[in-house]
Design a protein around this motif. Sequence first.
Motif, mmCIF file in Angstrom:
data_model
loop_
_atom_site.group_PDB
_atom_site.id
_atom_site.type_symbol
_atom_site.label_atom_id
_atom_site.label_comp_id
_atom_site.label_asym_id
_atom_site.label_seq_id
_atom_site.Cartn_x
_atom_site.Cartn_y
_atom_site.Cartn_z
ATOM 1 N N LYS A 2 0.833 -1.209 0.000
ATOM 2 C CA LYS A 2 0.000 0.000 0.000
ATOM 3 C C LYS A 2 0.868 1.260 0.000
ATOM 4 O O LYS A 2 0.546 2.250 -0.653
ATOM 5 C CB LYS A 2 -0.928 -0.002 1.216
ATOM 6 C CG LYS A 2 -2.056 -1.018 1.125
ATOM 7 C CD LYS A 2 -2.938 -0.958 2.361
ATOM 8 C CE LYS A 2 -4.067 -1.981 2.281
ATOM 9 N NZ LYS A 2 -4.905 -1.957 3.505
ATOM 10 N N LYS A 3 1.990 1.197 0.741
ATOM 11 C CA LYS A 3 2.887 2.350 0.793
ATOM 12 C C LYS A 3 3.464 2.636 -0.589
ATOM 13 O O LYS A 3 3.470 3.775 -1.063
ATOM 14 C CB LYS A 3 4.019 2.086 1.787
ATOM 15 C CG LYS A 3 3.568 1.952 3.232
ATOM 16 C CD LYS A 3 4.716 1.485 4.108
ATOM 17 C CE LYS A 3 4.251 1.170 5.530
ATOM 18 N NZ LYS A 3 5.320 0.576 6.346
ATOM 19 N N PHE A 4 3.969 1.585 -1.250
ATOM 20 C CA PHE A 4 4.610 1.773 -2.547
ATOM 21 C C PHE A 4 3.606 2.079 -3.654
ATOM 22 O O PHE A 4 3.955 2.677 -4.668
ATOM 23 C CB PHE A 4 5.448 0.547 -2.904
ATOM 24 C CG PHE A 4 6.719 0.450 -2.090
ATOM 25 C CD1 PHE A 4 7.812 1.243 -2.407
ATOM 26 C CD2 PHE A 4 6.807 -0.406 -1.012
ATOM 27 C CE1 PHE A 4 8.980 1.174 -1.670
ATOM 28 C CE2 PHE A 4 7.965 -0.479 -0.258
ATOM 29 C CZ PHE A 4 9.053 0.312 -0.586
ATOM 30 N N GLN A 5 2.349 1.673 -3.453
ATOM 31 C CA GLN A 5 1.300 1.964 -4.433
ATOM 32 C C GLN A 5 1.161 3.474 -4.636
ATOM 33 O O GLN A 5 1.016 3.960 -5.752
ATOM 34 C CB GLN A 5 -0.031 1.384 -3.936
ATOM 35 C CG GLN A 5 -1.204 1.604 -4.878
ATOM 36 C CD GLN A 5 -1.228 0.610 -6.024
ATOM 37 O OE1 GLN A 5 -0.921 -0.551 -5.820
ATOM 38 N NE2 GLN A 5 -1.572 1.078 -7.198
ATOM 39 N N ALA A 6 1.259 4.198 -3.549
ATOM 40 C CA ALA A 6 1.072 5.652 -3.612
ATOM 41 C C ALA A 6 2.199 6.364 -4.353
ATOM 42 O O ALA A 6 2.030 7.484 -4.826
ATOM 43 C CB ALA A 6 0.952 6.216 -2.197
ATOM 44 N N TRP A 7 3.356 5.695 -4.470
ATOM 45 C CA TRP A 7 4.517 6.344 -5.094
ATOM 46 C C TRP A 7 4.834 5.755 -6.465
ATOM 47 O O TRP A 7 5.890 6.024 -7.042
ATOM 48 C CB TRP A 7 5.745 6.193 -4.191
ATOM 49 C CG TRP A 7 5.501 6.516 -2.751
ATOM 50 C CD1 TRP A 7 4.711 7.519 -2.268
ATOM 51 C CD2 TRP A 7 6.016 5.832 -1.604
ATOM 52 N NE1 TRP A 7 4.707 7.501 -0.895
ATOM 53 C CE2 TRP A 7 5.499 6.482 -0.453
ATOM 54 C CE3 TRP A 7 6.881 4.752 -1.422
ATOM 55 C CZ2 TRP A 7 5.815 6.068 0.836
ATOM 56 C CZ3 TRP A 7 7.203 4.347 -0.127
ATOM 57 C CH2 TRP A 7 6.666 5.000 0.979
ATOM 58 N N LYS A 10 6.161 7.878 -9.402
ATOM 59 C CA LYS A 10 7.269 8.794 -9.117
ATOM 60 C C LYS A 10 8.646 8.176 -9.351
ATOM 61 O O LYS A 10 9.668 8.785 -9.007
ATOM 62 C CB LYS A 10 7.172 9.277 -7.669
ATOM 63 C CG LYS A 10 5.846 9.990 -7.363
ATOM 64 C CD LYS A 10 5.763 10.423 -5.918
ATOM 65 C CE LYS A 10 4.441 11.124 -5.621
ATOM 66 N NZ LYS A 10 4.350 11.564 -4.205
ATOM 67 N N TRP A 11 8.686 6.986 -9.955
ATOM 68 C CA TRP A 11 9.960 6.270 -10.079
ATOM 69 C C TRP A 11 11.011 7.051 -10.853
ATOM 70 O O TRP A 11 12.194 7.005 -10.527
ATOM 71 C CB TRP A 11 9.726 4.919 -10.749
ATOM 72 C CG TRP A 11 9.176 3.898 -9.816
ATOM 73 C CD1 TRP A 11 7.872 3.497 -9.704
ATOM 74 C CD2 TRP A 11 9.900 3.154 -8.835
ATOM 75 N NE1 TRP A 11 7.747 2.547 -8.712
ATOM 76 C CE2 TRP A 11 8.976 2.313 -8.169
ATOM 77 C CE3 TRP A 11 11.247 3.114 -8.464
ATOM 78 C CZ2 TRP A 11 9.358 1.446 -7.146
ATOM 79 C CZ3 TRP A 11 11.629 2.249 -7.443
ATOM 80 C CH2 TRP A 11 10.688 1.431 -6.792
ATOM 81 N N TRP A 12 10.641 7.757 -11.899
ATOM 82 C CA TRP A 12 11.632 8.371 -12.771
ATOM 83 C C TRP A 12 11.871 9.849 -12.467
ATOM 84 O O TRP A 12 12.503 10.556 -13.246
ATOM 85 C CB TRP A 12 11.256 8.134 -14.233
ATOM 86 C CG TRP A 12 11.431 6.681 -14.561
ATOM 87 C CD1 TRP A 12 10.477 5.709 -14.584
ATOM 88 C CD2 TRP A 12 12.679 6.032 -14.833
ATOM 89 N NE1 TRP A 12 11.036 4.486 -14.855
ATOM 90 C CE2 TRP A 12 12.393 4.651 -15.025
ATOM 91 C CE3 TRP A 12 14.002 6.455 -14.947
ATOM 92 C CZ2 TRP A 12 13.384 3.710 -15.307
ATOM 93 C CZ3 TRP A 12 14.993 5.527 -15.232
ATOM 94 C CH2 TRP A 12 14.680 4.175 -15.405
ATOM 95 N N ASP A 13 11.400 10.293 -11.312
ATOM 96 C CA ASP A 13 11.716 11.639 -10.831
ATOM 97 C C ASP A 13 13.026 11.548 -10.046
ATOM 98 O O ASP A 13 13.047 11.100 -8.906
ATOM 99 C CB ASP A 13 10.587 12.160 -9.944
ATOM 100 C CG ASP A 13 10.880 13.539 -9.373
ATOM 101 O OD1 ASP A 13 11.943 14.120 -9.712
ATOM 102 O OD2 ASP A 13 10.064 14.036 -8.578
ATOM 103 N N GLU A 14 14.121 11.961 -10.658
ATOM 104 C CA GLU A 14 15.443 11.797 -10.050
ATOM 105 C C GLU A 14 15.636 12.651 -8.804
ATOM 106 O O GLU A 14 16.584 12.432 -8.042
ATOM 107 C CB GLU A 14 16.541 12.110 -11.073
ATOM 108 C CG GLU A 14 16.565 11.118 -12.224
ATOM 109 C CD GLU A 14 17.755 11.321 -13.143
ATOM 110 O OE1 GLU A 14 18.778 11.883 -12.679
ATOM 111 O OE2 GLU A 14 17.665 10.935 -14.316
#
Length: 262
Positions: A2-7, A10-14
């Motif tokens: 659930k925590k990682f779902q929210a992010w 945003k993976w490729w925002d350095e």
Amino acid sequence: MKKFQAWSAKWWDEEGVYSALHAMNDIRVPFVRDILMSKSDHHDVGCPLSGVKILDVGCGGGLLSEPLGRLGAAVTGIDPLEDNIRTAILHKSEDPVLDKLIQYKPCTLEEIVEQNIESFDAIVASEVVEHVNDLESFIQSSFQVLKPGGSLFITTINKTKISYILGIVLAEKIMSIVPEGTHDWDKFIPPEELERLLESNGFVVDTLRGMLYNPLMGSWSWFDDTSVNYAVHASKTVRQEQTSDIDFEKEQDSPKAAEAST
């Protein structure tokens, strides 16, 4: 999850929540590359990992899968979150070469074992095992999908007082390097415990190196101390009982062969 779902977007925002993972590529990609290259005598200068099949477990948005693909490896990235996989697929589609070399699947390691026995030359599990509920099962599954002699690369966090202070209090609560709640200190694992689990499940640990993150510079470096972050390389071996069974079968066959020869 659930925590990682929210992010997941945003993976490729350095400069965002995964900035430290972007920076980690500066040391973890050469770590994987150099060890895999040492296992082969033939390398394409432009694609040193050409012909190498790598499984990136917990691939997220593909931050590690893509640079390994650029080195020529055929990468399969898996992650239990479909949103992460969608982000990874969308990003690699921007590069036609990577689009052919990398494939992504929304699943766990345990879910693909049966169809991938001894399929991969290497597994990378970077910043993953500290989020796994059953680490021994994870290691056993890794053993099953690796070819004999295959490599398992792990980067993770030690379970020490200083790792709690730096990894949770400082990184999450004070400096917001990663979002609060990213880590659970109870799941951090000491290197000696990880080494014990690996060696009791058919691996030989070849390399153990400490890692240090400088939050002011936003950079990683290798470090003699493993009290916070560390990296492990382990090689899959043939289980002793399998070797014993083979020797026993040879002994059983020998009298029959001698008798047939006579």
